[in-house]
Motif scaffolding. Structure first.
Motif, PDB file in Angstrom:
ATOM      1  N   UNK A 157       0.833  -1.206   0.000  1.00 22.25           N
ATOM      2  CA  UNK A 157       0.000   0.000   0.000  1.00 22.25           C
ATOM      3  C   UNK A 157       0.863   1.248   0.000  1.00 22.25           C
ATOM      4  N   UNK A 162      -5.986   8.891  -6.546  1.00 23.36           N
ATOM      5  CA  UNK A 162      -7.445   8.817  -6.492  1.00 23.36           C
ATOM      6  C   UNK A 162      -8.025  10.215  -6.642  1.00 23.36           C
ATOM      7  N   UNK A 282       1.402  13.934   1.335  1.00 27.75           N
ATOM      8  CA  UNK A 282       0.764  13.353   2.507  1.00 27.75           C
ATOM      9  C   UNK A 282      -0.410  12.478   2.076  1.00 27.75           C
ATOM     10  N   UNK A 283      -1.037  12.848   0.963  1.00 34.60           N
ATOM     11  CA  UNK A 283      -2.180  12.079   0.488  1.00 34.60           C
ATOM     12  C   UNK A 283      -1.718  10.959  -0.450  1.00 34.60           C
ATOM     13  N   UNK A 286       1.146   8.341   2.045  1.00 33.50           N
ATOM     14  CA  UNK A 286       0.972   8.606   3.480  1.00 33.50           C
ATOM     15  C   UNK A 286       2.057   7.994   4.351  1.00 33.50           C
ATOM     16  N   UNK A 287       2.742   6.977   3.833  1.00 34.99           N
ATOM     17  CA  UNK A 287       3.770   6.333   4.652  1.00 34.99           C
ATOM     18  C   UNK A 287       5.088   7.112   4.663  1.00 34.99           C
ATOM     19  N   UNK A 288       5.248   8.059   3.736  1.00 36.43           N
ATOM     20  CA  UNK A 288       6.498   8.819   3.690  1.00 36.43           C
ATOM     21  C   UNK A 288       6.553   9.789   4.864  1.00 36.43           C
ATOM     22  N   UNK A 289       7.742   9.961   5.420  1.00 34.30           N
ATOM     23  CA  UNK A 289       7.908  10.871   6.554  1.00 34.30           C
ATOM     24  C   UNK A 289       8.146  12.288   6.033  1.00 34.30           C
TER      25      UNK A 289
ATOM     26  N   UNK B  17      -3.974  15.687   7.185  1.00 32.99           N
ATOM     27  CA  UNK B  17      -4.220  15.434   5.763  1.00 32.99           C
ATOM     28  C   UNK B  17      -5.122  14.217   5.549  1.00 32.99           C
ATOM     29  N   UNK B  18      -5.148  13.316   6.543  1.00 32.94           N
ATOM     30  CA  UNK B  18      -5.914  12.071   6.372  1.00 32.94           C
ATOM     31  C   UNK B  18      -7.215  12.074   7.167  1.00 32.94           C
ATOM     32  N   UNK B  21     -10.494  10.503   5.781  1.00 29.19           N
ATOM     33  CA  UNK B  21     -10.619   9.043   5.697  1.00 29.19           C
ATOM     34  C   UNK B  21     -11.040   8.449   7.034  1.00 29.19           C
ATOM     35  N   UNK B  46       8.564   8.150  14.755  1.00 27.32           N
ATOM     36  CA  UNK B  46       9.483   8.773  13.798  1.00 27.32           C
ATOM     37  C   UNK B  46      10.182   9.990  14.388  1.00 27.32           C
ATOM     38  N   UNK B  85      -2.139   1.713   5.955  1.00 30.54           N
ATOM     39  CA  UNK B  85      -1.729   2.704   4.957  1.00 30.54           C
ATOM     40  C   UNK B  85      -1.349   4.030   5.594  1.00 30.54           C
ATOM     41  N   UNK B  86      -2.174   4.481   6.531  1.00 32.53           N
ATOM     42  CA  UNK B  86      -1.987   5.821   7.082  1.00 32.53           C
ATOM     43  C   UNK B  86      -1.375   5.755   8.474  1.00 32.53           C
ATOM     44  N   UNK B  87      -0.447   6.675   8.781  1.00 35.15           N
ATOM     45  CA  UNK B  87       0.150   6.666  10.110  1.00 35.15           C
ATOM     46  C   UNK B  87      -0.837   7.171  11.168  1.00 35.15           C
TER      47      UNK B  87
END
Lengths: 322, 103
Positions: A157, A162, A282-283, A286-289, B17-18, B21, B46, B85-87
């Motif tokens: 993922x 989207x 971020x969208x 999302x896993x990137x720091x 940002x999330x 969802x 992190x 998927x989302x932190x």
């Protein structure tokens, strides 16, 4: 040499240095968030409008098409180079590397504004259509970064494209304001400019100073808290703008662009985003720091471009382009 | 002492940002109410983070919701999938509430 000294001693750079120093010294100096966002809207409105007015004088020619082509090529191509360098020389995983790479393929509007201000001080003209290239170069890198992450990450993922991301990318506030102001400037032309000149011309430099004061505070705060930055990443943040600049300069020379326009295209290729791309990433990923990309682009590459890059690229463009 | 009933409180700390969802999950599972709070700074797996004033890219928010234990379990199952998927983090705790018909 005098030219370089003149940049270092311009109010724009000195206010950035003041903010940077105040941030490092943990001064209580702060620009309220709403004010900073307002200033950034003002700068984009003014630069877009002025570019549009310039465009109303110009005709679509080969120079326009080749500049747009170079801008798009940089947007898609530079993230690939950045990604390869990050994976080879730093500890970032595929997703973080793709996110940072997207920032470096995109552009920084404030670096562009500072560069156009610098050219103005040297009485070097540039074509107004370059502002449209600024807006065009905001987004291809986001797509490139997303594709890089999907192709290389083993995580199932990693991210995806989207409706929400499409809206964030296409209707990003800064892109809408920049292109909208460009269109309004183009439609209303010199008459429109005369009617709002008191708002967009005289205060411009002062507003830029205040905004750069805030950027200085933000950059040093990021560096001070420097999440996860190591020497290799800092070196990347200094080398990547030079690679982008080499692409921009080479392309400008091949396309036969004039000095001013070529310098600004070079600055765009050398700069890294810290407004449009972070929000999209971020969208998208999302896993990137976000700490890596923001600290690098805002804390390392932006000050480098502002203080060393802009005079250097201008000097080289004066030698290479005519 | 007025009568109190037992319900489950959910606290989520997630990226701004999330937010959409996560709110979709709460709405989708029929949670009747929730409140979103801004945050100032913090530290997680992190490392430390600071809100970014130019973008909203590193901002976190706290979402507070209280619901029945059955609904809370359904929400937590959905959240577990989202967290792939989302932190973010989520906590569930038992609380006693006034006016239980509201939860």
């Amino acid at each position: 040499m005098d030219q370089a000294l003149a940049t270092l001693l311009s109010p724009v750079v000195l206010f950035f240095v003041l903010g940077f120093g105040a941030g490092l010294a943990r001064s209580s100096l702060a620009v309220p968030e709403a004010v900073a966002k307002g200033l950034s809207l003002y700068l984009m409105l003014a630069i877009g409008f002025k570019g549009g007015v310039e465009m109303s004088h110009a005709h679509l020619d080969a120079g326009v098409l080749s500049t747009v082509g170079l801008g798009l090529a940089a947007g898609f191509g530079l993230p690939v180079v950045a990604f390869a360098l990050l994976r080879a020389f730093t500890k970032l995983d595929a997703i973080d590397a793709a996110s940072v790479a997207a920032h470096y393929g995109s552009i920084s509007v404030v670096t562009f504004v500072a560069a156009s201000d610098y050219l103005g001080a040297l009485a070097i003209d540039y074509d107004g259509y370059i502002v449209a290239v600024v807006a065009l170069m905001e987004t291809p890198a986001i797509i490139a970064g997303l594709v890089l992450a999907q192709r290389t990450s083993t995580e199932p993922r990693a991210g995806g494209f989207d409706k929400k991301l499409a809206r964030e990318v296409l209707l990003n506030g800064s892109v809408v304001l920049l292109l909208g102001s460009l269109a309004i400037g183009w439609i209303t032309g010199d008459e429109g400019k005369a009617s709002i000149a008191a708002f967009i011309e005289s205060p411009f430099k002062g507003v830029l100073c205040l905004f750069l004061l805030d950027m200085g505070i933000a950059a040093s705060t990021r560096l001070r808290k420097g999440a996860g930055l190591d020497l290799r990443l800092v070196v990347f943040g200094l080398v990547m703008p030079l690679i982008g600049a080499a692409f921009g300069l080479g392309g400008s020379a091949l396309a036969g662009l004039p000095v001013g326009t070529g310098t600004l295209l070079t600055v765009l290729c050398a700069s890294a985003s810290y407004i449009a791309v972070p929000a999209a990433m971020r969208i998208a990923l999302p896993r990137a720091n976000p700490a890596y990309s923001l600290t690098l682009s805002l804390g390392v590459t932006f000050p480098f471009n502002l203080i060393v890059g802009i005079p250097l690229y201008t000097h080289l463009a004066q030698q290479l382009l005519s | 002492m007025p009568e109190l009933a037992t319900r489950t409180k959910l606290d989520l700390v997630i990226d701004r940002a999330h937010l959409d969802r996560f709110v979709e999950v709460l709405d989708g599972r029929g949670v009747q109410g929730y409140t979103v709070f801004e945050s100032l700074s913090g530290k997680g797996t992190r490392g430390a983070w600071i809100p970014d004033r130019l973008t909203d890219a590193s901002d976190r928010v706290l979402v507070l919701a209280v619901t029945s234990s059955e609904t809370a379990e359904e929400v937590l199952e959905d959240l577990a999938a989202l967290f792939e998927t989302f932190p973010g983090v989520a906590f569930a705790s038992e609380v006693r509430v006034l006016r239980p018909d509201r939860f």
